[in-house]
Each structure stands twice: as structure tokens, then as C-alpha cells.
Design an enzyme around this catalytic site. Structure first.
Site, PDB file in Angstrom:
ATOM      1  CG  ASP A  33      -2.189   0.854   0.973  1.00 55.16           C
ATOM      2  OD1 ASP A  33      -3.282   0.285   0.782  1.00 55.16           O
ATOM      3  OD2 ASP A  33      -2.062   2.098   0.940  1.00 55.16           O
ATOM      4  CG  ASN A 206     -21.582  -2.728  -8.687  1.00 56.49           C
ATOM      5  OD1 ASN A 206     -21.951  -3.839  -8.303  1.00 56.49           O
ATOM      6  ND2 ASN A 206     -20.490  -2.158  -8.230  1.00 56.49           N
ATOM      7  CB  CYS A 258     -19.339  -0.368  -4.903  1.00 57.17           C
ATOM      8  SG  CYS A 258     -17.760  -1.045  -4.377  1.00 57.17           S
TER       9      CYS A 258
END
Ligand SMILES: NC(=O)c1ccc[n+]([C@@H]2O[C@H](COP(=O)([O-])OP(=O)(O)OC[C@H]3O[C@@H](n4cnc5c(N)ncnc54)[C@H](O)[C@@H]3O)[C@@H](O)[C@H]2O)c1
Length: 471
Positions: A33, A206, A258
Site C-alpha cells: 500500500d 452494479n 461502489c
């Protein structure tokens, strides 16, 4: 047999679930990360992400997991690297791909025989653009594949290890078999496609789910005017196998990291190529209005909200997560403050994350009953199990006014009303304002003006006009 080492770029929800799950399947995994605090936290054994089971899975597989800030370390140790970096929305609604481009730029020169697997949700065409950049950097030997992730927060580990499908997009099949092989033990249908198709499957999925939510919310709003009960309507619809029961729960609308961003990004993808995606525009608009309808319900019963104390029950965008990205609570809290209300917020795990975003004007309450003490109204925003277990008689006793606005249809209206509450759900037969007046002790003069405002608001929403009451 030794399992292939795996690299993961991004130690967020998707990255850590991917890393811990592959580690649990026996792979050694190097996770990178760019956030030093995140790496430090992981190395110390802590986890600020709340995802059921993740903490334990990381701990159990700690010997197979390595955390680093160094991209080169990942590529040196592994031959397949999952990209799980964030792709948040930009002001234009397009996906922000800066983390993806940074990663492509940081790829050490000379990296060879590596498969770069895109798990982040990226707009259609991104894979082709990444391929072109890799080629331009002389990294033709890096294979690129698209492997969109369909997990949902709150059930992420189960979703990852029991996926409904695994989609592998590749350029002319390159790397597809290798990516597919990583999931061999998971017993899920695999769909091999080209890269743009894989990218579109994620967005279309989605967008469809978000549209389904907005659809049932519109049905709920019509139910309110026609005295039908949306929970039963949804049950009746869901029994039809062509429709199915999931994502038919009416409420305050979708949120999270999302749906809002992916729906907006798909709208932009369409718009950028000159296509006006009308259905998506409607789904987005319905979702925005849905959060604000709660305000009109509060005003209906309480009149002007200035100096009323309203407790938000739940801050996270859904239960079993401390993710507050695009949570309905943020919009509702901001609107309540703008109306002059005093706002309290209770949540079992998300208060720490929410505090800085909600700001100092919102009182954060760790104790559920304490959050209701002296309140004029309670609003269910997140359907936490802890709320289902709430002792309604106790809650009724500590509140100044017994008004419960159930933004998730969590409670049984009759049970709540039997405890002396005035109950309003979403798309369920409404309380009769006149019959509850004594329960709430709100002067009639205020209630009626609020009722008229709420009715005007409804008319405006139907006509798609700006909200005159600013609610
Ligand atoms: N959260 C979900 O439920 C979910 C589900 C399916 C797909 N996705 C998609 O997966 C992606 C990641 O989502 P998330 O929720 O895990 O995001 P997140 O914000 O929780 O995590 C992203 C992480 O990537 C790190 N990062 C940024 N640039 C980096 C770089 N160059 N190298 C390494 N790390 C870098 C960030 O510091 C952060 O820790 C997004 O595209 C998202 O749309 C998310």
C-alpha cells in the site's frame, strides 16, 4: 505442492480480503500500500477496517502475509499481481484512475513474466489504455488481465470464497488460464471474455442492482400514496424467479463506496461517447431524493426541525461494516443541521470513521439507549442487528417524543406502535397525523403547516422540480 506467490496492490477492503483469502488457500502473499499508516497498522497486527472475520483470517495466516510500502518488493517476489487500488469518483463523475496510473508508472523496469490482474473497478477501455502504457514503457512481457471483484462489504470473505461467478478478461486469451487456475478450488462458474467485456460486466452488474433498489424505492413511494405495503409487494415480486427477492428492500437509498461511484462512472462512460443513459440518470435521481424524503416525514410529524433533537440510528452505509463512504447518514445529518436540528448519531462500529466527516456539530453516541434520551425522533438509517434487539418500551420511556422513522423497514410497525411510538416506515401505510397528535404533543398549527409542506414536497418530487422546502 507449493502454491504460487501472489502480490496485491492496495490494502483496502478488496486488497485485504483478496490477500487474506489467497493466504488462507495456501499462497504466500505480499501486500503493498502507499499509505504508511495502513502498512504500519497491519504490521502491528491491528486493522481499522471492520469486516467480519477479516481480522481473524489475517491473524491465522500471518506467516504467509507480508506487508510493504515498496512496489518493487511485490514484483520481485511474485509472478501474479492483483491490482486492488481505489478508483474513487472525480468531480465529473468519472472514475479517478490516478492510483492505477501511478502503479503502472511505478512498475520496475525489466519486470518480466508477470501477470497484472485488475480487480479494481475500472471504466471500460481502461485495460486497453493500461496495455498501451505498458507497451510504451517497453513492458510488453507483462500480461494484463481483468478480474472484476463482486464481493460486498459485510459479507466480503464469504463472497470472495464462494463467488457467484469468476470473470476473467484477457487480450487474446493471454494469462487467462493462469488467473483461472488460482480459483480452481472455489467451485464457481468461470466466464472468460475479452477485457472490455469483463470491465463492462462489473459496471452493468452494479448499475442493475442500483436500479433495482431505486425501482423498489419508487414503488415504495407510490405505496405510501396508495396505502399498499411495499414489504409485502416486494415479497410478492421476489417470488417470481424472473425477478428474485434480492435488492428489493425499500429504504433510504443505496450508498457505499461502489454503487454511487460505479453508477456515476457508467453514466459518464456512456456520456463520453455521446450516449444519454436515461435509466441510470433516473436511478441516480431517485436515490438522491430518497434520502431527503426522510426529512419531510420528520417535518410532517414535528413541524419545523429547528432545535428538535434527532438521533440517527446507524451511520455506516450498511450493517457489518465501518465504511461510511457515500452513506445516507451523511446526507441526512447535513440536511438536519441545515434545518437547525440537533443531531446525534449512534453506530456500533462506524463512529470513529464518521466523526471527522460528520463534524463537531453531530453528537456521537456509543450507548444506544443514551443516544435516544430526550430525543424528539429516532431515524433508523442502518439496519444493525443491535437495533432489532432494542427494548422498545425502554426506548419509548427515555425519548421526549416517541417518533420512530424507520428508514430501513427494520421494525414491525404494529410492534413499534404497540410500544407507544408513532411509526413511519418506507412504503408502508403511514401513521394518521391527526390520530397521533397527542402522542407527539406538537402544536397543531405547526403540524399542519408541515403537512402542507410535505404534500407540496411530494408534488414537486413527482414533477421532478427543485425541492421548494429545501428538505
Ligand atoms: N469495497 C467494496 O465493496 C468493493 C467491491 C468490489 C470492487 N471494489 C473495487 O475495488 C477497488 C478497491 O476498493 P476498496 O474498497 O478496497 O478501496 P479502499 O479505498 O478501501 O482501498 C484502496 C487502497 O489502495 C491504496 N492505494 C492507492 N494507490 C496505491 C498504489 N499505487 N499502490 C498500492 N496501493 C495503493 C490506498 O492507500 C488504499 O489503502 C475499487 O476500484 C472498488 O471500486 C470494491
Amino acid at each position: 505442492m507449493t502454491k504460487q506467490p501472489i502480490g496485491v496492490m492496495g490494502a483496502g477492503w478488496v486488497g485485504l480480503v483478496t490477500a487474506a483469502s489467497f493466504a488462507d488457500l495456501g499462497h504466500s502473499v505480499v501486500v503493498r500500500d502507499v499509505d504508511p499508516a495502513r502498512i504500519e497498522e497491519l504490521e502491528s497486527g491491528a486493522l481499522s477496517i471492520y469486516e467480519p472475520g477479516l481480522d481473524e483470517l489475517i491473524r491465522r495466516n500471518r506467516s504467509r502475509l507480508r506487508f510493504t510500502l515498496d512496489a518493487a518488493e511485490v514484483f520481485a517476489a511474485t509472478g501474479v499481481v492483483f491490482v486492488c487500488v481505489g478508483t474513487p469518483p472525480t468531480y465529473s463523475g468519472d472514475a479517478d484512475l490516478s492510483a492505477v496510473w501511478r502503479l503502472v508508472t511505478e512498475l520496475p523496469a525489466g519486470v518480466d513474466d508477470t501477470i497484472l490482474v485488475m480487480k479494481s473497478t475500472v471504466p471500460v477501455g481502461t485495460g486497453e489504455a493500461v496495455r498501451a502504457k505498458l507497451d510504451a514503457r517497453g513492458l510488453e512481457n507483462i500480461v494484463y488481465a481483468s478480474n472484476p471483484e463482486f464481493l460486498a462489504e459485510g459479507t466480503a470473505l464469504t463472497d470472495f470464497l464462494n463467488p457467484s461467478r469468476i470473470v476473467v478478461g484477457s487480450f487474446a486469451g493471454a494469462g487467462a488460464a493462469d488467473v483461472r487456475a488460482l480459483y480452481d478450488t472455489l467451485n464457481a462458474p468461470v466466464l472468460e471474455t475479452d477485457v472490455p467485456t469483463a470491465e463492462m460486466i462489473k459496471y452493468a452488474s452494479n448499475a442493475f442492482l442500483a436500479t433495482k433498489i431505486s425501482f423498489i424505492n419508487e414503488i415504495a413511494n407510490v405505496c405510501e400514496d396508495t396505502h399498499a405495503d411495499v414489504t409485502v409487494v416486494a415479497e410478492g415480486m421476489g417470488l417470481d424467479p424472473r425477478i428474485g427477492p434480492s435488492f428489493l428492500r425499500a429504504g433510504v437509498g443505496y450508498g457505499g463506496s461502489c454503487f454511487p461511484k460505479d453508477v456515476a462512472a457508467l453514466k459518464q462512460v456512456a456520456g463520453n461517447s455521446g450516449y444519454h443513459f436515461q435509466l441510470l440518470n433516473a436511478a441516480i435521481e431517485v436515490n438522491e431524493l430518497q434520502k431527503r424524503r426522510l426529512l419531510s416525514k420528520l417535518k410532517w410529524h414535528l413541524g419545523p426541525l429547528r432545535d428538535r433533537t434527532v438521533t440517527l440510528l446507524g451511520v455506516a452505509f450498511k450493517p457489518n461494516t465501518n465504511d461510511i463512504r457515500q452513506a445516507a447518514s451523511l446526507v441526512i445529518a447535513a440536511r438536519l443541521l441545515a434545518e437547525g436540528a440537533r443531531v446525534r448519531a449512534w453506530d456500533p462500529v462506524a463512529l470513529q470513521a464518521a466523526g471527522p466527516v460528520l463534524g463537531p456539530e453531530v453528537e456521537l453516541c456509543e450507548d444506544l439507549l443514551g443516544s435516544l434520551r430526550g430525543a424528539d425522533a429516532a431515524v433508523v438509517v442502518t439496519e444493525w442487528d443491535e437495533l432489532s434487539a432494542l427494548d422498545l418500551d425502554e426506548a419509548r420511556a427515555v425519548m421526549r417524543r416517541p417518533l420512530l422513522i424507520d428508514g430501513r423497514n427494520l421494525f414491525d410497525p404494529d410492534t413499534v406502535r404497540a410500544s407507544g411510538f408513532v411509526y413511519e416506515g418506507i412504503g408502508r401505510p403511514s401513521a394518521d397525523v391527526d390520530s397521533v397528535s397527542s402522542a407527539l404533543a406538537v402544536p397543531e398549527r405547526l403540524r399542519f403547516s408541515a403537512r402542507a409542506a410535505a404534500q407540496r414536497l411530494r408534488g414537486a418530487e413527482v414533477a421532478g422540480e427543485p425541492n421548494p422546502a429545501g428538505a
